[in-house]
Write an enzyme that holds these catalytic residues in place. Structure first.
Site, PDB file in Angstrom:
ATOM      1  N   CYS A 175      -4.231  26.251  17.953  1.00 29.89           N
ATOM      2  CA  CYS A 175      -5.247  26.312  19.009  1.00 29.89           C
ATOM      3  C   CYS A 175      -6.586  26.704  18.394  1.00 29.89           C
ATOM      4  O   CYS A 175      -6.668  27.685  17.652  1.00 29.89           O
ATOM      5  CB  CYS A 175      -4.840  27.320  20.073  1.00 29.89           C
ATOM      6  SG  CYS A 175      -3.172  27.054  20.725  1.00 29.89           S
ATOM      7  N   SER A 213       1.689  30.541  27.840  1.00 27.03           N
ATOM      8  CA  SER A 213       0.293  30.134  27.734  1.00 27.03           C
ATOM      9  C   SER A 213       0.145  28.679  28.160  1.00 27.03           C
ATOM     10  O   SER A 213       0.763  27.788  27.590  1.00 27.03           O
ATOM     11  CB  SER A 213      -0.206  30.310  26.299  1.00 27.03           C
ATOM     12  OG  SER A 213      -0.178  31.670  25.916  1.00 27.03           O
ATOM     13  N   CYS A 243     -20.329  42.322  32.008  1.00 23.59           N
ATOM     14  CA  CYS A 243     -20.835  43.158  33.102  1.00 23.59           C
ATOM     15  C   CYS A 243     -21.346  42.301  34.259  1.00 23.59           C
ATOM     16  O   CYS A 243     -21.017  42.539  35.432  1.00 23.59           O
ATOM     17  CB  CYS A 243     -21.945  44.068  32.586  1.00 23.59           C
ATOM     18  SG  CYS A 243     -22.775  45.036  33.858  1.00 23.59           S
ATOM     19  N   CYS A 290      -4.888  49.724  19.555  1.00 23.11           N
ATOM     20  CA  CYS A 290      -5.296  48.615  20.417  1.00 23.11           C
ATOM     21  C   CYS A 290      -5.335  47.349  19.577  1.00 23.11           C
ATOM     22  O   CYS A 290      -5.687  47.394  18.388  1.00 23.11           O
ATOM     23  CB  CYS A 290      -6.679  48.910  21.008  1.00 23.11           C
ATOM     24  SG  CYS A 290      -7.416  47.539  21.934  1.00 23.11           S
ATOM     25  N   ASP A 291      -4.990  46.212  20.173  1.00 27.12           N
ATOM     26  CA  ASP A 291      -5.012  44.975  19.393  1.00 27.12           C
ATOM     27  C   ASP A 291      -6.416  44.406  19.249  1.00 27.12           C
ATOM     28  O   ASP A 291      -6.610  43.362  18.620  1.00 27.12           O
ATOM     29  CB  ASP A 291      -4.043  43.925  19.949  1.00 27.12           C
ATOM     30  CG  ASP A 291      -4.325  43.534  21.373  1.00 27.12           C
ATOM     31  OD1 ASP A 291      -5.155  44.194  22.022  1.00 27.12           O
ATOM     32  OD2 ASP A 291      -3.703  42.574  21.857  1.00 27.12           O
ATOM     33  N   CYS A 332     -14.444  46.982  28.809  1.00 30.05           N
ATOM     34  CA  CYS A 332     -13.771  47.194  27.525  1.00 30.05           C
ATOM     35  C   CYS A 332     -14.755  47.711  26.489  1.00 30.05           C
ATOM     36  O   CYS A 332     -15.797  47.086  26.252  1.00 30.05           O
ATOM     37  CB  CYS A 332     -13.161  45.882  27.046  1.00 30.05           C
ATOM     38  SG  CYS A 332     -12.343  46.029  25.436  1.00 30.05           S
ATOM     39  N   CYS A 375      -7.945  30.401  18.757  1.00 35.90           N
ATOM     40  CA  CYS A 375      -6.983  31.472  18.524  1.00 35.90           C
ATOM     41  C   CYS A 375      -7.679  32.757  18.084  1.00 35.90           C
ATOM     42  O   CYS A 375      -8.565  32.751  17.232  1.00 35.90           O
ATOM     43  CB  CYS A 375      -5.968  31.059  17.463  1.00 35.90           C
ATOM     44  SG  CYS A 375      -4.677  32.299  17.193  1.00 35.90           S
TER      45      CYS A 375
END
Length: 384
Positions: free
Chosen positions: A30, A132, A358, A285-286, A339, A33
């Site tokens: 993809c 997906s 935002c 966190c990823d 985030c 990705c």
């Protein structure tokens, strides 16, 4: 980003883990990705989690649980690990679980490798599957391809068919990109026709977690994403009778009903998570898989040591460090600043800025407010 990071609330209550099962190995290429990957050509040996590491982590984890144990398996494409690997997973989970422990497994897949045998396994062990799928074939096949450019739509739909035949619970994760951001009605029409009623949408991005100092780059604008959400909302709301489940709106309704947000982006604090690379390297966190945030390695460090690492505290302090415009925003109780990874630096400027999206959130919150209040009122009456 993905359909699905897993929360832990404390070391003694619902400690949960997300593991990159085969590193970044994938059979698709993809073009958007998130990971660097291997361009749809995994090597002759899949980089799956080592059995000794798997046993060490599961045995430690089960000792810390208190009634619930939750695992999320991601990639790359986690099914490349093979069915025997996941048979080993469920065996070790059962072996080390405390009595009466509820064990949950979720897995995010591109869907192309799901066979009847896989579906039977998922049903037997109650795996929840995220698939997906970017929309109907022309949209999906434009971006989600094999290395030779062939689209994957037919294989994905065949995999979904197997899940349905064997009554496996699943949802659809759709990446919103330049090819579908202005085609919300077409996509929802397709999902409705195919009776795919559990959806989540994530915006396409062009940055690497491995480089936290690089400004976040997204493949759609905040205005485009905001309008996309408004278009989906109009269909979802359906005069106060939602037609399907969509994660963003489901959790927005939950917020109107006084509950906490279920999407980490819109929670008041980043959930404590343990993200594991295939080799056991651990991160909070990823979006922050980088040495600056590394917590250690699950093969050599205890879970307590990983979760008490100073980098964890440093990571958790980012979310409350809101820019001034967020602190005075009328929608702060819904958005909570978005985030931290998306706040800055942006446009080459240092400092803390609002989330890139935002404007998207302000647009959908204002657009949906009256109808969300109406729906929340209706739900409360139904509860009485």
């Amino acid at each position: 980003m993905s359909a699905s990071a897993v929360q832990l609330t404390s070391m003694n209550n619902n400690l949960s883990i997300m593991w990159k099962t085969v590193a970044e190995d994938c059979n698709l290429a993809c073009d958007y990705c998130y990971y660097s990957g291997c361009a749809g050509r995994p090597g002759p040996k899949i980089n799956r989690i080592d059995s000794a590491l798997l046993q060490r982590l599961i045995s430690q984890y089960m000792k810390q649980t208190n009634g619930t144990a939750t695992f999320a398996w991601q990639g790359g494409e986690p099914l490349l690990a093979g069915l025997d690997f996941f048979r080993e997973v469920v065996y070790l989970q059962a072996k080390y679980a405390k009595p009466n422990t509820a064990i949950g497994n979720s897995l995010q897949t591109n869907g192309t490798l799901i066979t009847e045998e896989w579906a039977r396994f998922f049903q037997e062990y109650c795996f929840f599957i995220g698939v997906s799928l970017d929309g109907p074939a022309p949209i999906h096949d434009a971006r989600r391809t094999y290395a030779n450019g062939t689209g994957s739509f037919k294989r994905v739909m065949a995999g979904i068919g197997q899940l349905r035949r064997h009554r496996v619970e699943f949802n659809i994760l759709t990446v919103v990109h330049a090819g579908n951001v202005d085609r919300a009605k077409e996509m929802i029409s397709f999902f409705r026709e195919e009776q795919l009623n559990y959806l989540q949408f994530i915006p396409a991005m062009d940055f690497r977690a491995q480089d936290p100092g690089k400004p976040a780059q997204f493949l759609i604008t905040a205005e485009q994403y905001g309008q996309f959400l408004c278009d989906v909302f109009d269909i979802w709301f359906n005069d106060g009778q939602p037609l399907f489940s969509e994660r963003f709106f489901d959790h927005l309704l939950q917020a109107y009903l006084g509950g906490g947000g279920g999407i980490c982006t819109h929670m008041s604090a980043c959930p404590q998570t343990l993200i594991l690379e295939q080799n056991g390297d651990a991160y909070p966190c990823d979006f922050h898989i980088h040495d600056d945030y590394k917590l250690g390695n699950a093969g050599t460090d205890s879970l307590e040591a990983l979760l008490s690492h100073p980098n964890y505290d440093r990571f958790l302090r980012m979310k409350p460090a809101l820019p001034d415009s967020c602190r005075t925003c009328e929608f702060l109780d819904l958005c909570h600043g978005g985030c931290p990874r998306n706040r800055g630096p942006q446009d080459g400027q240092a400092g803390v800025y609002p989330d890139y999206f935002c404007a998207s959130y302000k647009k959908i919150y204002a657009y949906s407010r009256a109808r969300m209040e109406q729906l929340a009122s209706k739900v409360r009456k139904e509860w009485l």
